[in-house]
Design an enzyme around this catalytic site. Structure first.
Site, PDB file in Angstrom:
ATOM      1  N   HIS A   1     -19.952  -8.922  41.238  1.00 40.66           N
ATOM      2  CA  HIS A   1     -19.607  -8.546  42.602  1.00 40.66           C
ATOM      3  C   HIS A   1     -19.452  -7.042  42.784  1.00 40.66           C
ATOM      4  O   HIS A   1     -18.650  -6.408  42.114  1.00 40.66           O
ATOM      5  CB  HIS A   1     -18.337  -9.229  43.128  1.00 40.66           C
ATOM      6  CG  HIS A   1     -18.438  -9.417  44.617  1.00 40.66           C
ATOM      7  ND1 HIS A   1     -18.196  -8.396  45.501  1.00 40.66           N
ATOM      8  CD2 HIS A   1     -18.825 -10.471  45.368  1.00 40.66           C
ATOM      9  CE1 HIS A   1     -18.411  -8.826  46.721  1.00 40.66           C
ATOM     10  NE2 HIS A   1     -18.805 -10.080  46.674  1.00 40.66           N
TER      11      HIS A   1
ATOM     12  N   ARG B   1     -24.488 -20.922  50.906  1.00 40.94           N
ATOM     13  CA  ARG B   1     -23.234 -20.887  51.673  1.00 40.94           C
ATOM     14  C   ARG B   1     -23.225 -22.011  52.697  1.00 40.94           C
ATOM     15  O   ARG B   1     -24.273 -22.441  53.178  1.00 40.94           O
ATOM     16  CB  ARG B   1     -23.081 -19.537  52.387  1.00 40.94           C
ATOM     17  CG  ARG B   1     -22.922 -18.364  51.446  1.00 40.94           C
ATOM     18  CD  ARG B   1     -22.589 -17.109  52.220  1.00 40.94           C
ATOM     19  NE  ARG B   1     -21.224 -17.142  52.697  1.00 40.94           N
ATOM     20  CZ  ARG B   1     -20.205 -16.486  52.148  1.00 40.94           C
ATOM     21  NH1 ARG B   1     -20.398 -15.710  51.096  1.00 40.94           N
ATOM     22  NH2 ARG B   1     -19.001 -16.570  52.653  1.00 40.94           N
TER      23      ARG B   1
ATOM     24  N   ARG C   1     -26.230 -18.677  55.808  1.00 41.80           N
ATOM     25  CA  ARG C   1     -26.600 -17.387  56.405  1.00 41.80           C
ATOM     26  C   ARG C   1     -27.746 -16.692  55.670  1.00 41.80           C
ATOM     27  O   ARG C   1     -28.407 -15.853  56.237  1.00 41.80           O
ATOM     28  CB  ARG C   1     -25.387 -16.463  56.490  1.00 41.80           C
ATOM     29  CG  ARG C   1     -24.914 -15.963  55.164  1.00 41.80           C
ATOM     30  CD  ARG C   1     -23.780 -14.989  55.308  1.00 41.80           C
ATOM     31  NE  ARG C   1     -22.556 -15.616  55.748  1.00 41.80           N
ATOM     32  CZ  ARG C   1     -21.352 -15.093  55.549  1.00 41.80           C
ATOM     33  NH1 ARG C   1     -21.244 -13.921  54.962  1.00 41.80           N
ATOM     34  NH2 ARG C   1     -20.261 -15.702  55.949  1.00 41.80           N
TER      35      ARG C   1
ATOM     36  N   GLU D   1     -16.099 -16.181  35.767  1.00 41.53           N
ATOM     37  CA  GLU D   1     -16.794 -14.962  36.197  1.00 41.53           C
ATOM     38  C   GLU D   1     -15.746 -14.118  36.909  1.00 41.53           C
ATOM     39  O   GLU D   1     -15.156 -14.558  37.901  1.00 41.53           O
ATOM     40  CB  GLU D   1     -17.965 -15.277  37.123  1.00 41.53           C
ATOM     41  CG  GLU D   1     -18.657 -13.977  37.572  1.00 41.53           C
ATOM     42  CD  GLU D   1     -19.961 -14.194  38.320  1.00 41.53           C
ATOM     43  OE1 GLU D   1     -20.711 -15.135  37.970  1.00 41.53           O
ATOM     44  OE2 GLU D   1     -20.224 -13.425  39.252  1.00 41.53           O
TER      45      GLU D   1
ATOM     46  N   GLU E   1     -24.306 -20.643  42.929  1.00 41.80           N
ATOM     47  CA  GLU E   1     -22.935 -20.372  43.382  1.00 41.80           C
ATOM     48  C   GLU E   1     -22.654 -21.264  44.574  1.00 41.80           C
ATOM     49  O   GLU E   1     -23.487 -21.386  45.477  1.00 41.80           O
ATOM     50  CB  GLU E   1     -22.797 -18.920  43.835  1.00 41.80           C
ATOM     51  CG  GLU E   1     -22.967 -17.907  42.752  1.00 41.80           C
ATOM     52  CD  GLU E   1     -22.950 -16.493  43.326  1.00 41.80           C
ATOM     53  OE1 GLU E   1     -22.807 -16.317  44.551  1.00 41.80           O
ATOM     54  OE2 GLU E   1     -23.098 -15.568  42.539  1.00 41.80           O
TER      55      GLU E   1
ATOM     56  N   HIS F   1     -29.861 -11.611  49.088  1.00 41.19           N
ATOM     57  CA  HIS F   1     -30.131 -10.680  50.188  1.00 41.19           C
ATOM     58  C   HIS F   1     -31.610 -10.488  50.479  1.00 41.19           C
ATOM     59  O   HIS F   1     -31.965  -9.878  51.482  1.00 41.19           O
ATOM     60  CB  HIS F   1     -29.368  -9.376  49.976  1.00 41.19           C
ATOM     61  CG  HIS F   1     -27.887  -9.656  50.007  1.00 41.19           C
ATOM     62  ND1 HIS F   1     -27.286 -10.230  51.114  1.00 41.19           N
ATOM     63  CD2 HIS F   1     -26.932  -9.553  49.070  1.00 41.19           C
ATOM     64  CE1 HIS F   1     -26.001 -10.426  50.845  1.00 41.19           C
ATOM     65  NE2 HIS F   1     -25.759 -10.024  49.616  1.00 41.19           N
TER      66      HIS F   1
ATOM     67  N   HIS G   1     -26.551 -18.191  46.127  1.00 40.38           N
ATOM     68  CA  HIS G   1     -25.338 -18.767  46.707  1.00 40.38           C
ATOM     69  C   HIS G   1     -25.738 -19.533  47.965  1.00 40.38           C
ATOM     70  O   HIS G   1     -26.154 -18.923  48.954  1.00 40.38           O
ATOM     71  CB  HIS G   1     -24.367 -17.625  47.055  1.00 40.38           C
ATOM     72  CG  HIS G   1     -23.038 -18.083  47.573  1.00 40.38           C
ATOM     73  ND1 HIS G   1     -22.019 -17.214  47.852  1.00 40.38           N
ATOM     74  CD2 HIS G   1     -22.552 -19.326  47.859  1.00 40.38           C
ATOM     75  CE1 HIS G   1     -20.962 -17.879  48.287  1.00 40.38           C
ATOM     76  NE2 HIS G   1     -21.274 -19.169  48.312  1.00 40.38           N
TER      77      HIS G   1
ATOM     78  N   THR H   1     -18.142 -12.766  49.403  1.00 39.53           N
ATOM     79  CA  THR H   1     -17.054 -13.495  48.762  1.00 39.53           C
ATOM     80  C   THR H   1     -15.885 -12.552  48.464  1.00 39.53           C
ATOM     81  O   THR H   1     -15.980 -11.706  47.575  1.00 39.53           O
ATOM     82  CB  THR H   1     -17.561 -14.173  47.471  1.00 39.53           C
ATOM     83  OG1 THR H   1     -18.814 -14.780  47.761  1.00 39.53           O
ATOM     84  CG2 THR H   1     -16.580 -15.209  46.979  1.00 39.53           C
TER      85      THR H   1
ATOM     86  N   ASN I   1     -28.924 -11.788  41.494  1.00 39.28           N
ATOM     87  CA  ASN I   1     -28.585 -12.552  42.694  1.00 39.28           C
ATOM     88  C   ASN I   1     -29.540 -12.125  43.807  1.00 39.28           C
ATOM     89  O   ASN I   1     -29.566 -10.951  44.195  1.00 39.28           O
ATOM     90  CB  ASN I   1     -27.120 -12.258  43.065  1.00 39.28           C
ATOM     91  CG  ASN I   1     -26.695 -12.991  44.315  1.00 39.28           C
ATOM     92  OD1 ASN I   1     -27.428 -13.002  45.304  1.00 39.28           O
ATOM     93  ND2 ASN I   1     -25.526 -13.589  44.303  1.00 39.28           N
TER      94      ASN I   1
HETATM   95  N1  PXP Z   1     -21.114 -13.274  41.573  1.00 40.89           N
HETATM   96  C1  PXP Z   1     -20.591 -14.035  42.553  1.00 40.89           C
HETATM   97  C2  PXP Z   1     -19.771 -15.216  42.168  1.00 40.89           C
HETATM   98  C3  PXP Z   1     -20.822 -13.741  43.917  1.00 40.89           C
HETATM   99  O1  PXP Z   1     -20.282 -14.520  44.880  1.00 40.89           O
HETATM  100  C4  PXP Z   1     -21.657 -12.654  44.234  1.00 40.89           C
HETATM  101  C5  PXP Z   1     -21.993 -12.363  45.666  1.00 40.89           C
HETATM  102  O2  PXP Z   1     -22.671 -13.442  46.213  1.00 40.89           O
HETATM  103  C6  PXP Z   1     -22.199 -11.891  43.178  1.00 40.89           C
HETATM  104  C7  PXP Z   1     -21.897 -12.218  41.853  1.00 40.89           C
HETATM  105  C8  PXP Z   1     -23.106 -10.729  43.417  1.00 40.89           C
HETATM  106  O3  PXP Z   1     -22.428  -9.731  44.115  1.00 40.89           O
HETATM  107  P1  PXP Z   1     -23.229  -8.485  44.673  1.00 40.89           P
HETATM  108  O4  PXP Z   1     -24.281  -9.010  45.603  1.00 40.89           O
HETATM  109  O5  PXP Z   1     -22.197  -7.673  45.354  1.00 40.89           O
HETATM  110  O6  PXP Z   1     -23.847  -7.787  43.482  1.00 40.89           O
END
Ligand code: PXP
Length: 253
Positions: free
Chosen positions: A201, A47, A51, A160, A75, A12, A45, A106, A9
């Site tokens: 997550h 959003r 952001r 998930e 996402e 960031h 994601h 999330t 992911n």
């Molecule tokens: N899976 C989903 C569905 C999420 O919403 C997120 C965060 O955007 C992640 C995985 C990844 O989480 P993290 O950035 O905390 O590893």
């Protein structure tokens, strides 16, 4: 032997970029490095408040995934706007997530217990499946039997599991056995129904290890920690390069 897949992911990277309003660090470069290193998919994601990931990141990241022959996992919430964007983009996977504007990240999984919410998720999946049948859908949910049984009323390909609470308990040194037992139970429900079982997550190198040992999740989507840790893996290298450059240019006068 089959091994679990890693979805990286890269939200960031966009967070850093948006913070300064610059074009860098580039999301596309993060996707390329992740896939070139062997990541199995890219997760982003989009959003509602934009952001981090911006609309233009979706097609460009998808192009990179196609070039590297790997899936894009988008996402998104269940708003009409997001459904429209997803249908236009046709990602290989969509992960439906709950979305609150005020949240930092999330918090918790989709509410598929409340009948109105369940209907909304069912309708969203039906719209996606009828417009883009090749796109697979996962539902981001908590691993409780009642929630997972309700997921079976929805035409989705996988769940998930939201591992946020587990990861927090792990990092605080608390007992994680109840989480692991729930994951085992959830796996049984999903496997009996022939559905995929993913996780994500808050996971770190350390907190993902007991889950890997359990060997239940086919896919992990990990973001924040990978990006955060990458800073320290790269920081010394970049400082050396900057010092080398400076040492080629002595002061004048
Ligand atoms: N899976 C989903 C569905 C999420 O919403 C997120 C965060 O955007 C992640 C995985 C990844 O989480 P993290 O950035 O905390 O590893």
């Amino acid at each position: 032997m089959t091994f679990p897949r890693l979805g990286v992911n890269i939200d960031h990277v966009a967070t850093l970029r948006q913070q300064r309003g610059e074009f860098y660090p580039e999301v596309l470069r993060a996707a390329e490095v992740s896939l070139a290193t062997g990541a199995h998919q890219i997760t982003i994601h989009l959003r509602e408040d934009r952001r981090h990931i911006q609309d233009h990141d979706v097609p460009t990241t998808h192009d990179m995934c196609r070039k590297m022959n790997r899936p894009l996992n988008l996402e998104m919430g269940t708003s009409d706007e997001m459904i429209k964007i997803a249908i236009h983009e046709r990602p290989e996977w969509i992960c439906l997530v709950p979305e609150k504007r005020q949240e930092r990240t999330t918090e918790g999984g989709l509410n598929v217990i409340d009948p109105a919410n369940l209907k909304r998720v069912q309708e969203t999946c039906a719209k996606i499946k009828s417009a883009i049948p090749d796109t697979k859908i996962s539902l981001f949910v908590e691993a409780t039997p009642f929630v997972l049984e309700n997921c079976l009323k929805i035409k989705a390909d996988a769940v998930e599991i939201h591992t946020g609470d587990y990861a927090k308990d792990f990092l605080e040194g608390k007992d994680i056995s109840a989480h692991l037992a729930r994951y085992q139970q959830g796996h049984q429900i999903m496997k009996n129904a022939g559905r995929g079982y993913h996780a994500g997550h808050g996971l770190t190198f350390e907190s993902v290890t007991p889950l890997l040992k359990q060997g239940l999740f086919e896919e992990y989507n990990i973001g924040h920690w990978i990006i955060a840790e990458s800073v320290f893996i790269g920081l010394g290298h970049v400082i050396k390069e900057m010092l080398t450059l400076m040492q080629q240019h002595p002061l004048k006068g």
